[in-house]
Scaffold this motif. Sequence first.
Motif, PDB file in Angstrom:
ATOM      1  N   ARG A 221       0.826  -1.180   0.003  1.00 31.17           N
ATOM      2  CA  ARG A 221      -0.081   0.022   0.211  1.00 31.17           C
ATOM      3  C   ARG A 221       0.734   1.193   0.016  1.00 31.17           C
ATOM      4  NH1 ARG A 221      -4.452   0.461  -1.763  1.00 31.17           N
ATOM      5  NH2 ARG A 221      -5.074   2.359  -0.488  1.00 31.17           N
ATOM      6  N   ILE A 222       1.874   1.480   0.820  1.00 30.52           N
ATOM      7  CA  ILE A 222       2.548   2.518   1.214  1.00 30.52           C
ATOM      8  C   ILE A 222       4.334   2.265   0.866  1.00 30.52           C
ATOM      9  CG2 ILE A 222       3.386   4.401   2.764  1.00 30.52           C
ATOM     10  CD1 ILE A 222       0.516   3.791   4.231  1.00 30.52           C
ATOM     11  N   ARG A 223       4.671   1.277   1.178  1.00 30.60           N
ATOM     12  CA  ARG A 223       6.166   1.193   1.107  1.00 30.60           C
ATOM     13  C   ARG A 223       6.647   0.941  -0.467  1.00 30.60           C
ATOM     14  NH1 ARG A 223       6.257   4.131   4.726  1.00 30.60           N
ATOM     15  NH2 ARG A 223       6.126   3.354   6.857  1.00 30.60           N
ATOM     16  N   ASN A 224       7.835   1.368  -0.841  1.00 24.79           N
ATOM     17  CA  ASN A 224       8.184   0.885  -2.468  1.00 24.79           C
ATOM     18  C   ASN A 224       9.013  -0.372  -2.176  1.00 24.79           C
ATOM     19  OD1 ASN A 224       9.137   0.904  -5.006  1.00 24.79           O
ATOM     20  ND2 ASN A 224      10.640   2.501  -4.676  1.00 24.79           N
ATOM     21  N   MET A 225       8.371  -1.502  -2.431  1.00 25.93           N
ATOM     22  CA  MET A 225       8.911  -2.678  -2.092  1.00 25.93           C
ATOM     23  C   MET A 225       8.102  -3.639  -2.765  1.00 25.93           C
ATOM     24  SD  MET A 225       7.492  -3.320   1.880  1.00 25.93           S
ATOM     25  CE  MET A 225       7.848  -5.035   1.823  1.00 25.93           C
ATOM     26  N   GLU A 226       8.735  -5.002  -3.108  1.00 21.06           N
ATOM     27  CA  GLU A 226       8.081  -5.880  -3.753  1.00 21.06           C
ATOM     28  C   GLU A 226       7.065  -6.846  -3.222  1.00 21.06           C
ATOM     29  OE1 GLU A 226       9.702  -9.567  -6.894  1.00 21.06           O
ATOM     30  OE2 GLU A 226      10.680  -8.992  -5.227  1.00 21.06           O
TER      31      GLU A 226
END
Length: 348
Positions: A221-226
């Motif tokens: 939703r918020i973090r830039n991650m896979e």
Amino acid sequence: MRKRPEFESERERVQAGEIRFAIVGCGHIAGKHLEAIQQAEGAALAALCDPNLTRVSALAESWNVPAYAGMAEMLDREPDIDAVCICTPSGLHAELAIAAARAGKHLVIEKPLALCAEEAESIGEAAAAAGVKATVVHPNRYRPAIRHLKEALDRKMFGKLSHVNATVRWNRSQAYYDQAAWRGTVAMDGGVLMNQGIHSLDLLLWLFGPVAEVRSWVDTRIRNMEAEDTAIAALKFANGTLGVVEACTTVYEHNLEESLAVFGENGYVLIGGRTANWIKAWNCVKMPDEEIGRIMAEVEADPYGVPGHERIIADMVEAIRTGREPAVTLEEGARAVRLAWDIVRNGR
């Protein structure tokens, strides 16, 4: 560090409880293993291993043990190692654990055991074939509040359970995920369930038994991650108890809470705080008020108890010495992995 005693034979050494541990992976979590090995009776540190030679050399010098960049070389040159603590990124657990088992070394594997059920099963097969002991680091089982809850549940104090609830409402900033390329990836780290929520999943399985059905929603939703940073799941346990899991690393801007709530026909318990170490509520008609008061007073006085990592290392020493299985088994570690994977797979 303690001076190592001398023994005339390997058998005498093991029977006396002098179990020599090596740590593979010298990042943040290795510190807890170092402290646990130092504190646990009968445990000794034999070597450290990490591909970052600058980091491992400095740590090894401070602990007066040899340092290695690769596990194969370490095991070849340090034949007196009894057990290996796998403290690497999660995606490397299976490869390293299998290699260590085949070398005849007992295993202490950081959570999660692996990042998929197939890898978890491969570790179990390798350990069984080699005849070595193996355990997974799920230290939350040793929290005093959780131990009291386990005892009460075993005594059926709450009667038939209606439902249980586990939450992990924490913060892991974007900087946390950006500090290393492997963080937040599916192949090497996993998301909030495999990384932060895996302990809560282990507790749910340990306390309430196997899960028969999963319905879930997971998202980044918020973090830039896979991998996922938010997960919601509805569970139905094999015994009919219903459950809810809520886990995230998106709370602004600090950890808010970790909790475990249990509701039954005879009462309820809420264990919470920023980490689930404090009894927030305990109401049970089958338990005398004096007993409940004693439990709550004990936990309030010492909510952390003996560190879980120390309990796990001490348990491994005893398991190797006596031949029994460790308290936290590989199969239990694999069950938590399978549940996390089922939630992610059903929720995407």
